[in-house]
Design an enzyme around this catalytic site. Structure first.
Site, mmCIF file in Angstrom:
data_model
loop_
_atom_site.group_PDB
_atom_site.id
_atom_site.type_symbol
_atom_site.label_atom_id
_atom_site.label_comp_id
_atom_site.label_asym_id
_atom_site.label_seq_id
_atom_site.Cartn_x
_atom_site.Cartn_y
_atom_site.Cartn_z
ATOM 1 N N GLN A 141 -8.187 -14.859 -8.397
ATOM 2 C CA GLN A 141 -8.084 -13.549 -8.318
ATOM 3 C C GLN A 141 -8.390 -12.950 -7.015
ATOM 4 O O GLN A 141 -9.122 -13.357 -6.118
ATOM 5 C CB GLN A 141 -9.264 -12.799 -9.238
ATOM 6 C CG GLN A 141 -9.056 -13.229 -10.672
ATOM 7 C CD GLN A 141 -7.916 -12.763 -11.381
ATOM 8 O OE1 GLN A 141 -7.197 -11.830 -11.033
ATOM 9 N NE2 GLN A 141 -7.513 -13.172 -12.650
ATOM 10 N N CYS A 184 -1.561 -9.473 -15.958
ATOM 11 C CA CYS A 184 -1.200 -8.780 -14.598
ATOM 12 C C CYS A 184 0.282 -7.962 -14.670
ATOM 13 O O CYS A 184 0.962 -7.664 -13.763
ATOM 14 C CB CYS A 184 -0.909 -9.719 -13.587
ATOM 15 S SG CYS A 184 0.114 -11.232 -13.871
ATOM 16 N N CYS A 220 0.863 -1.273 0.044
ATOM 17 C CA CYS A 220 0.000 0.067 0.138
ATOM 18 C C CYS A 220 0.889 1.060 -0.199
ATOM 19 O O CYS A 220 0.544 2.144 0.812
ATOM 20 C CB CYS A 220 -0.901 -0.025 1.410
ATOM 21 S SG CYS A 220 -2.147 -1.509 1.247
#
Length: 414
Positions: free
Chosen positions: A251, A372, A70
């Site tokens: 996923q 991806c 993050c």
């Protein structure tokens, strides 16, 4: 101390200051910011924000700046999502491909149903779970996580007890791969050091199983081998309910998966026969089978078996034929794909250059590429374009919120 102005955010998510000596990378910074610190091997250390960007917002994670995940949560939504769109454009431009990239599909916080929690024993003997620190092997203990499904976070105390049993060997560095399924939590453990006799001791296994029962885990497995299963972990793919293999791929975010599936199904409407390559346990296969018969292939035998087991769970689908096959070593040829007028492929990060070359030789009129990794996608896209396909649509998907990771779904036609 040196002072710099950040000109852009690079592909790995670090701010970049351009200097006569070359780029200087500064983590957790934004374009337009004035920053100060010491340069070590091209990186700015002990970064101080002298003048913040107007796009800087307050981070929401208590571990921000220390945890390695993050790392872009200090960036306002609009410029952050636009940056992800730009990363796809740049990757395609390197292959000479120009197309208007659609807006990035956002993923909401608190929705990631998969988490890899690392376990360690502290010097005082306490067992902790957490994530790797930024640019370090050090573990950051996690009690809150704004991106993960809250049901995973609430289970951390119980999962810590489970992890303790896998720290039997002093060299073990267990990682608990935790997945929220329709049946509850599914946990696969990797990174456990094998003793000279092989595997965990019987006592450690019993402690792990007892802890799994107390945690009400649906299943606990060690590197894909089931230790105990109270309930078969299941997942929904379109109209089907599929038994998830131990350690199987899924996923990470249901909303991101739904966005990609929706676009793939829309692109193949009207097809008479569809191929789903790198199909896993059927993420795209089952929704595609509501349109036309599907042939599905993937290297994972467990994934294919799970897909086959899910076939009988749904009504209203066309026929599905599934094969376990390594598409890197033995890609499906135009002969194998005869009659397929639509093809969907969703390869791992390495892309699928050899399989793409075979797709280029088919008579398919529609190809949907899911990726991806924009870099390997661009390479594979070049192969299809050179074979006469037009890249008509590219949609970035922000599956891994506040990270530098970008996924996409694309549509080619000819």
């Amino acid at each position: 101390m040196q002072t710099f102005t950040i000109s852009r955010v690079g592909g790995q998510g670090d701010g970049v200051a351009e200097t006569p000596q070359g780029p200087v990378f500064a983590g957790l910074t934004l374009p337009g910011e004035t920053v100060r610190g010491e340069v070590v091997d091209g990186r700015l250390e002990q970064v101080e924000i002298v003048a913040p960007s107007p796009d800087r917002i307050a981070p929401v994670s208590p571990q921000y700046g220390d945890c390695g995940g993050c790392s872009l949560q200090h960036w306002a939504d609009k410029p952050y999502l636009e940056w992800k769109r730009e990363q796809v454009r740049l990757a395609l431009a390197r292959e000479g491909i120009e197309i208007e990239i659609e807006a990035t599909v956002a993923s909401p916080a608190g929705t990631r149903r998969r988490a890899a929690l690392h376990a360690r024993r502290t010097q005082d003997g306490r067992v902790v779970l957490g994530f790797k620190a930024r640019r370090s092997w050090r573990l950051v203990e996690v009690r809150e996580c704004p991106v993960a499904d809250p049901r995973i976070i609430r289970a951390i105390p119980a999962l810590t007890e489970v992890a303790a049993a896998f720290l039997e060997h002093p060299k073990s560095a267990p990682t608990l791969h935790v997945t929220w399924t329709l049946s509850g939590l599914d946990v696969d453990v990797t990174g456990v050091e094998r003793r000279s006799g092989g595997g965990l001791s019987a006592d450690a296994q019993m402690r792990a199983i007892a802890a799994a029962h107390r945690a009400d885990l649906a299943r606990l497995s060690l590197a894909g081998d089931t230790l105990v299963m109270a309930r078969q972990p299941k997942i929904g793919f379109g109209p089907a309910t599929v038994p998830l293999p131990a350690g199987g791929f899924l996923q990470a975010v249901p909303q991101a998966e739904a966005a990609m599936v929706e676009r793939a199904v829309a692109a193949v409407k009207g097809a008479r026969k569809i191929a789903d390559l790198f199909c896993g346990a059927g993420t795209f296969t089952f929704p595609l089978a509501t349109v036309a018969p599907v042939i599905a292939a993937d290297a994972s035998k467990a994934g294919i078996e799970a897909l086959k087991a899910g076939v009988g769970s749904a009504k209203g689908m066309k026929a599905i034929t599934a094969e376990a096959r390594d598409l890197f070593r033995r890609p499906l040829t135009p002969y194998d794909l005869k009659g397929c007028d639509a093809i969907v492929f969703d390869p791992p990060r390495a892309g699928a250059i050899d399989q793409t070359a075979q797709i280029a030789g088919t008579k398919a009129g529609v190809v949907v590429g899911v990726s991806c990794n924009p870099q390997t996608f661009a390479r594979d896209a070049r192969v299809l374009i050179d074979a006469g396909f037009r890249l008509e649509r590219v949609t970035p998907v922000d599956q891994f919120l506040w990270s530098a990771h970008v996924e996409l779904v694309s549509v080619f036609k000819r």
